[in-house]
Design a protein around this motif. Structure first.
Motif, mmCIF file in Angstrom:
data_model
loop_
_atom_site.group_PDB
_atom_site.id
_atom_site.type_symbol
_atom_site.label_atom_id
_atom_site.label_comp_id
_atom_site.label_asym_id
_atom_site.label_seq_id
_atom_site.Cartn_x
_atom_site.Cartn_y
_atom_site.Cartn_z
ATOM 1 N N TYR A 137 1.286 -1.148 -0.187
ATOM 2 C CA TYR A 137 -0.480 0.118 -0.095
ATOM 3 C C TYR A 137 1.213 1.453 0.013
ATOM 4 C CZ TYR A 137 -3.126 -3.227 1.392
ATOM 5 O OH TYR A 137 -4.337 -4.598 1.487
ATOM 6 N N PRO A 138 0.817 2.559 -0.483
ATOM 7 C CA PRO A 138 0.834 3.609 -0.401
ATOM 8 C C PRO A 138 1.220 4.337 0.650
ATOM 9 C CG PRO A 138 -0.959 3.982 -1.947
ATOM 10 C CD PRO A 138 -0.701 2.547 -1.526
ATOM 11 N N LEU A 139 1.940 4.258 1.646
ATOM 12 C CA LEU A 139 2.086 5.334 2.811
ATOM 13 C C LEU A 139 2.301 6.316 3.172
ATOM 14 C CD1 LEU A 139 3.241 1.580 4.631
ATOM 15 C CD2 LEU A 139 0.746 2.502 4.947
ATOM 16 N N PRO A 140 1.486 7.648 2.571
ATOM 17 C CA PRO A 140 1.711 8.902 2.552
ATOM 18 C C PRO A 140 2.254 9.124 4.144
ATOM 19 C CG PRO A 140 -0.159 8.486 1.975
ATOM 20 C CD PRO A 140 0.691 7.380 1.475
ATOM 21 N N SER A 141 0.429 8.029 4.859
ATOM 22 C CA SER A 141 0.505 8.634 6.283
ATOM 23 C C SER A 141 2.170 8.149 7.427
ATOM 24 C CB SER A 141 -0.102 8.012 7.401
ATOM 25 O OG SER A 141 0.078 6.210 7.176
ATOM 26 N N THR A 142 2.694 7.369 6.844
ATOM 27 C CA THR A 142 3.690 7.641 7.906
ATOM 28 C C THR A 142 5.023 8.188 7.092
ATOM 29 O OG1 THR A 142 3.816 4.219 7.258
ATOM 30 C CG2 THR A 142 6.102 5.081 7.501
ATOM 31 N N LEU A 252 -10.618 -5.210 14.068
ATOM 32 C CA LEU A 252 -9.516 -6.254 14.148
ATOM 33 C C LEU A 252 -9.731 -6.946 12.811
ATOM 34 C CD1 LEU A 252 -11.660 -8.694 16.531
ATOM 35 C CD2 LEU A 252 -9.658 -7.142 16.846
ATOM 36 N N VAL A 253 -10.933 -6.996 11.885
ATOM 37 C CA VAL A 253 -9.993 -6.546 10.048
ATOM 38 C C VAL A 253 -9.141 -5.346 9.566
ATOM 39 C CG1 VAL A 253 -11.917 -6.969 8.122
ATOM 40 C CG2 VAL A 253 -12.513 -8.225 10.243
ATOM 41 N N HIS A 258 -3.510 -5.243 7.114
ATOM 42 C CA HIS A 258 -2.504 -4.891 7.086
ATOM 43 C C HIS A 258 -1.091 -6.253 6.758
ATOM 44 C CE1 HIS A 258 -1.630 -0.624 8.127
ATOM 45 N NE2 HIS A 258 -2.734 -1.247 9.680
ATOM 46 N N ASP A 259 -1.755 -7.174 7.078
ATOM 47 C CA ASP A 259 -0.471 -8.174 6.803
ATOM 48 C C ASP A 259 -1.112 -9.817 7.168
ATOM 49 O OD1 ASP A 259 1.750 -10.205 7.638
ATOM 50 O OD2 ASP A 259 2.955 -8.947 7.012
ATOM 51 N N PRO A 260 -0.943 -10.801 6.178
ATOM 52 C CA PRO A 260 -1.595 -12.335 6.847
ATOM 53 C C PRO A 260 -0.210 -12.115 7.891
ATOM 54 C CG PRO A 260 -1.012 -11.625 4.663
ATOM 55 C CD PRO A 260 0.206 -10.453 4.842
ATOM 56 N N GLU A 261 0.366 -11.617 8.305
ATOM 57 C CA GLU A 261 0.562 -12.405 10.054
ATOM 58 C C GLU A 261 0.268 -11.014 10.942
ATOM 59 O OE1 GLU A 261 2.241 -14.949 10.694
ATOM 60 O OE2 GLU A 261 2.412 -15.418 8.036
#
Length: 419
Positions: A137-142, A252-253, A258-261
């Protein structure tokens, strides 16, 4: 999601599951370390040539594309961004700025005794590297979360690295006033931050999340360059007795996508609430492939015998994100990256616009530190000043301690001034 009671017939099963979660660690980088070591060594030796090689191999960087993003490109990205997203970024940046300003430590001094002044001064790091992921995903927030507190701290040189940066990320960089941005990622970007190349000067500290290769690289360079923390997969724990089941399920969803882990856990002594959340998750996760994978593999609901047990278990897990029912619950929270209070505080607000940082400790690192903050970008330097009167007053105590330790030079350095 697995629903397990911590008492009765399933007690042993629950205990084993809890222990495996508790021992998860921030992230296991062993399997990628040999590759990462080779990349780090290559960049250290061959500089820009190695950076371009890896950028071409991993990120499909065109041969004629410059590694450095121009200010004009960032400005163009901003102007190409919708007014709605521009407004959202400005609100987010404003709140992050205000929060970081409130967090900023102060210079102070006081006199513990006549003739003695002690205190601290606050100084910014001279340079930092902000890593902004550019994968799923693009993460401009980060970008806003890492660059903004560094600016509040007064860091003079802020460098951003991001592979295949999305237009939204470039727009955020323009909004934040970033002037040094490179389109490189992975372990090679961390190597550039730490060691420097012909075109990128090294930095004092590296911050920001990343994949397994980035995390391994940060750990390996940490003896030569400061880092914030290892960043493993996203974690969410909701500890609730009376929460809104659809809202809990939605959180939770949301984090699970974010990630399968991703680790996603509900802890409650209210079995009715637990069952309601299970049903709501099943409905809401439809069509969200990554979240479904994560919740199937890592999702768990623990039904405890008592509220006290639920609270104790929460602190044992030391989650990255934690949701509780009310402000009164803050009294028992000891270990967490960031806490969300009540039914109207979705964790996604913290990911974007609340102000507190979304770069948070995972893998139970919440036992020893909180999330990224303005404190990560400053140094606290202590100061001591004595008058002759002050030295004469407590100097004999220092002489006594130095003598007891057998450090005669230390004792004499005090004694010679007590004339």
């Amino acid at each position: 999601m697995k629903l397990v009671k911590t008492y009765g017939r399933s007690a042993k099963t629950a205990a084993a599951l809890i222990e495996s979660i508790e021992q998860r660690g921030a992230v296991s980088t062993a399997r990628v370390e040999p590759i990462v070591r080779r990349i780090l060594a290559d960049v250290r030796k061959n500089g820009d040539r190695a950076l371009r090689k890896y950028a071409t191999k991993f990120d499909a960087l065109a041969k004629d594309r410059l590694l450095m993003v121009s200010r004009e490109e960032m400005e163009a990205a901003w102007h190409a961004t919708s007014p709605e997203l521009q407004a959202a970024m400005m609100v987010a940046r404003g709140n992050i700025l205000a929060f970081a300003e409130a967090q900023m430590p102060k210079t102070w001094s006081f006199s513990p005794s006549d003739g003695i002044t002690t205190g601290q001064i606050v100084r910014p790091l001279s340079s930092v590297g902000c890593y902004v992921p550019g994968g799923r995903y693009p993460l401009p927030s980060t970008l806003l979360m890492t660059a903004t507190p560094a600016q509040v701290a007064g860091v003079e040189r802020i460098v951003v690295c991001s592979p295949k940066p999305a237009r939204e990320t470039l727009a955020a960089a323009h909004l934040a006033g970033v002037t040094e941005f490179y389109r490189i990622g992975g372990a090679q970007a961390i190597a550039a931050f730490a060691y420097g190349t012909e075109s990128i000067a090294p930095v004092n500290k590296i911050v920001g999340p990343g994949n397994l290769f980035v995390t391994a690289a940060k750990s390996l360079v940490s003896s030569e360059c400061g880092i914030d923390m290892p960043a493993g997969p996203t974690e969410i724990v909701v500890t609730s007795e009376k929460g809104y089941a659809p809202g809990i399920a939605a959180d939770l969803v949301a984090q699970a996508e974010h990630d399968p882990e991703t680790l996603a856990v509900l802890i409650t002594s209210n079995e009715t609430l637990a069952n309601s959340v299970v049903a709501s998750v099943k409905t809401q996760v439809k069509g969200n492939k990554i979240a479904k994978q994560s919740l199937t593999k890592q999702g768990a609901i623990f039904v405890t015998k008592t509220v006290a047990e639920a609270r104790e278990l929460t602190n044992r897990l030391a989650p990255e994100h934690l949701t509780v029912d009310s402000a009164a619950d803050l009294d028992w929270v000891q270990n967490a990256g960031s806490v969300f209070v009540g039914d109207y505080a979705p964790q996604s607000m913290g990911d974007y616009v609340s102000g507190p940082n979304h770069v948070l400790p995972t893998g139970r690192v919440g036992r020893i530190r909180g999330g990224l903050s303005v404190l990560d970008f400053v140094k606290i330097i202590t100061v001591q000043e004595y008058t002759q009167k002050g030295l004469r007053k407590i100097g004999p105590h220092a002489i006594a301690l130095a003598t007891a330790e057998g450090l005669t030079g230390h004792a004499e350095s005090v004694r010679v001034r007590m004339r």
